[in-house]
Design an enzyme around this catalytic site. Structure first.
Site, short mmCIF file in Angstrom:
data_model
loop_
_atom_site.label_atom_id
_atom_site.label_comp_id
_atom_site.label_asym_id
_atom_site.label_seq_id
_atom_site.Cartn_x
_atom_site.Cartn_y
_atom_site.Cartn_z
N LYS A 11 2.58 9.84 8.27
CA LYS A 11 1.85 9.42 9.47
C LYS A 11 2.38 10.00 10.78
CE LYS A 11 -0.96 5.84 7.59
NZ LYS A 11 -0.66 5.16 6.36
N ASP B 70 9.22 2.73 1.58
CA ASP B 70 8.02 3.43 2.04
C ASP B 70 7.89 3.14 3.54
OD1 ASP B 70 5.53 4.29 2.79
OD2 ASP B 70 4.49 3.53 1.00
N PHE C 279 0.86 -1.18 0.00
CA PHE C 279 0.00 0.00 0.00
C PHE C 279 0.89 1.23 0.00
CE2 PHE C 279 -2.37 3.45 2.03
CZ PHE C 279 -3.46 3.50 1.17
C1 PLP Z 1 -0.89 5.42 4.89
C2 PLP Z 1 0.16 5.00 3.93
C3 PLP Z 1 0.43 5.72 2.74
C4 PLP Z 1 -0.43 6.87 2.29
O1 PLP Z 1 -0.45 7.92 3.18
P1 PLP Z 1 -1.59 9.07 3.03
O2 PLP Z 1 -1.19 10.09 4.04
O3 PLP Z 1 -2.90 8.41 3.32
O4 PLP Z 1 -1.53 9.57 1.64
C5 PLP Z 1 1.49 5.32 1.96
N1 PLP Z 1 2.25 4.27 2.31
C6 PLP Z 1 2.03 3.55 3.43
C7 PLP Z 1 2.93 2.41 3.76
C8 PLP Z 1 0.97 3.87 4.27
O5 PLP Z 1 0.73 3.14 5.36
#
Ligand code: PLP
Length: 396
Positions: A244, A215, A130
């Site tokens: 986050k 990521d 994700f």
């Molecule tokens: C939450 C998340 C995203 C996206 O972040 P947003 O602030 O919702 O755009 C991207 N990568 C990972 C691993 C995430 O958990």
């Protein structure tokens, strides 16, 4: 008209929080919830932390926003601290995780362009990944529920199984720019990369002149007990997306890179109106003051061990629905058996036991408490999980 004023893209539940107090959320109707979801790994200092609240209030009264056309003493100071504490030499601030990943993708493509190899644009990504909800970031996942109906998506991604080094190696060709990977998959099911896999990707990147793009939007920022999760794997990336926890609830993300990897990102190649504005920098500075500290990180590891052990002890008593515990630090997942459905169990814990968790892929209940939880919160969560399991099993 039946569409709701809030576009109905979220199946919103009946909890309607109006106030937060530390590790608790209080609903419109006065109900209290122990928050082991933290706005999905965002509220790392819980709710209403005095240092964060004060920093935001003071900065709001001083200067909220200026354009990135002007010098940014606040941004320079925070970027310098991130550079001092990580592999990175340079930082671009965004407003969200998806934008941080977008910047990472652009930085990777631009690196090869700057090297005179513009054909090397393809990123190898992984099943169950994700990376966000923009067109670019949904192009970087193979999950149909995120892609269906939005095609054609951005070309230049190929997806192979996670934790399968041979598959990653086999996907490398002469248009490959690098790998984009979460060290611990969050939405996908709280699945840590194996050391062999992540170190293997680093070695493949080095061997083939590719970039390793991590990521760490969910697993970074002290969540796993080190500032960033990759530190526990004994490697460094070339580029990394962060968000986050970085603002503790204030919308902020960042793309970090080495000088070499960022060589293509010269003036005019990227931008953001809000990214890194003074208010965001004040929030992130307050968070960093608390979190980037060896004692704090050691405590996160200790609390993670304690919570994990307590969860593991629950399993034999409820083995019709609990299968195992996975994750790292305070990014934990409770894997359910096929006798239970994670989304239903999360709803049951929420509605009947006042405990907030989040469902993830692979039938996993994600447990993402604020990093400031105490032993009493762990005990309370375990009690709620145990009671919740008992009556869920009884009803099944
Ligand atoms: C939450 C998340 C995203 C996206 O972040 P947003 O602030 O919702 O755009 C991207 N990568 C990972 C691993 C995430 O958990």
């Amino acid at each position: 008209m039946t569409i709701t004023p809030l576009m109905p893209v979220y199946p919103r539940c009946g909890v309607r929080p109006v106030r937060g107090e530390g590790c608790y959320l209080i609903g419109e109707d006065g109900r209290r919830f122990l928050d082991f979801a933290s706005g999905i790994a965002v509220n790392i200092l819980g709710h209403g932390h005095p240092a964060l609240t004060k920093a935001i209030a003071d900065q709001a009264a001083t200067l909220i926003h200026v354009s990135n056309l002007y010098g940014s003493p606040q941004g320079e100071a925070l970027a310098q601290r991130l550079v001092d504490k990580t592999f990175a030499d340079t930082v671009f601030f965004t407003n969200s995780g998806a934008e941080a990943v977008e910047c990472a993708i652009k930085t990777a493509r631009r690196y090869h362009y700057a090297n005179g190899e513009p054909q090397r644009h393809k990123l190898i990504t992984f099943d169950n990944a994700f990376h966000g909800r923009t067109l670019g970031t949904i192009s970087a996942t193979s999950q149909p529920k995120m892609r269906d109906g939005f095609e054609p998506l951005l070309p230049g991604f190929t997806t192979v199984p996670f934790n399968d080094l041979a598959a990653a190696e086999a996907a490398i060709d002469d248009i490959t720019a690098g790998f984009l990977v979460e060290p611990v998959q969050g939405e996908g099911g709280v699945t840590p990369a194996t050391g062999e896999f992540l170190r293997g990707l680093r070695a493949l990147a080095d061997k083939h002149g590719l970039l390793l793009v991590l990521d760490e939007v969910q697993c970074g920022y002290a969540r796993t007990g080190t500032f960033f999760a990759h530190e526990q794997y004994g490697l460094t990336p070339d580029i990394m997306a962060v968000a986050k926890g970085i603002g503790g609830g204030f919308p902020l993300g960042a793309c970090l890179a080495t000088e070499e990897a960022a060589k293509g990102m010269v003036a005019g190649t990227h931008g953001s109106t809000y990214g890194g504005n003074p208010l965001a920098m004040a929030a992130a500075t307050a968070i960093m003051d608390v979190v980037v500290n060896d004692d704090f990180l050691a405590e996160v590891r200790a609390k993670g061990d304690r919570l994990r052990q307590a969860l593991e002890q629950l399993i034999p008593n409820h083995d019709t629905i609990f299968e195992g515990v996975r994750g790292l630090g305070l990014m934990l997942g409770l894997k359910l058996t096929d006798k239970a459905v994670a989304r239903d169990f999360v709803a049951h814990l929420r509605d009947n036991h006042g405990l907030l968790t989040v469902a993830a892929g692979e039938n996993v209940v994600r447990i993402l408490p604020p990093l400031v939880i105490e032993g009493t919160h762990i005990a309370e969560a375990i009690e709620k999980l145990s009671a919740g399991a008992r009556d869920y099993e009884a009803a099944a």
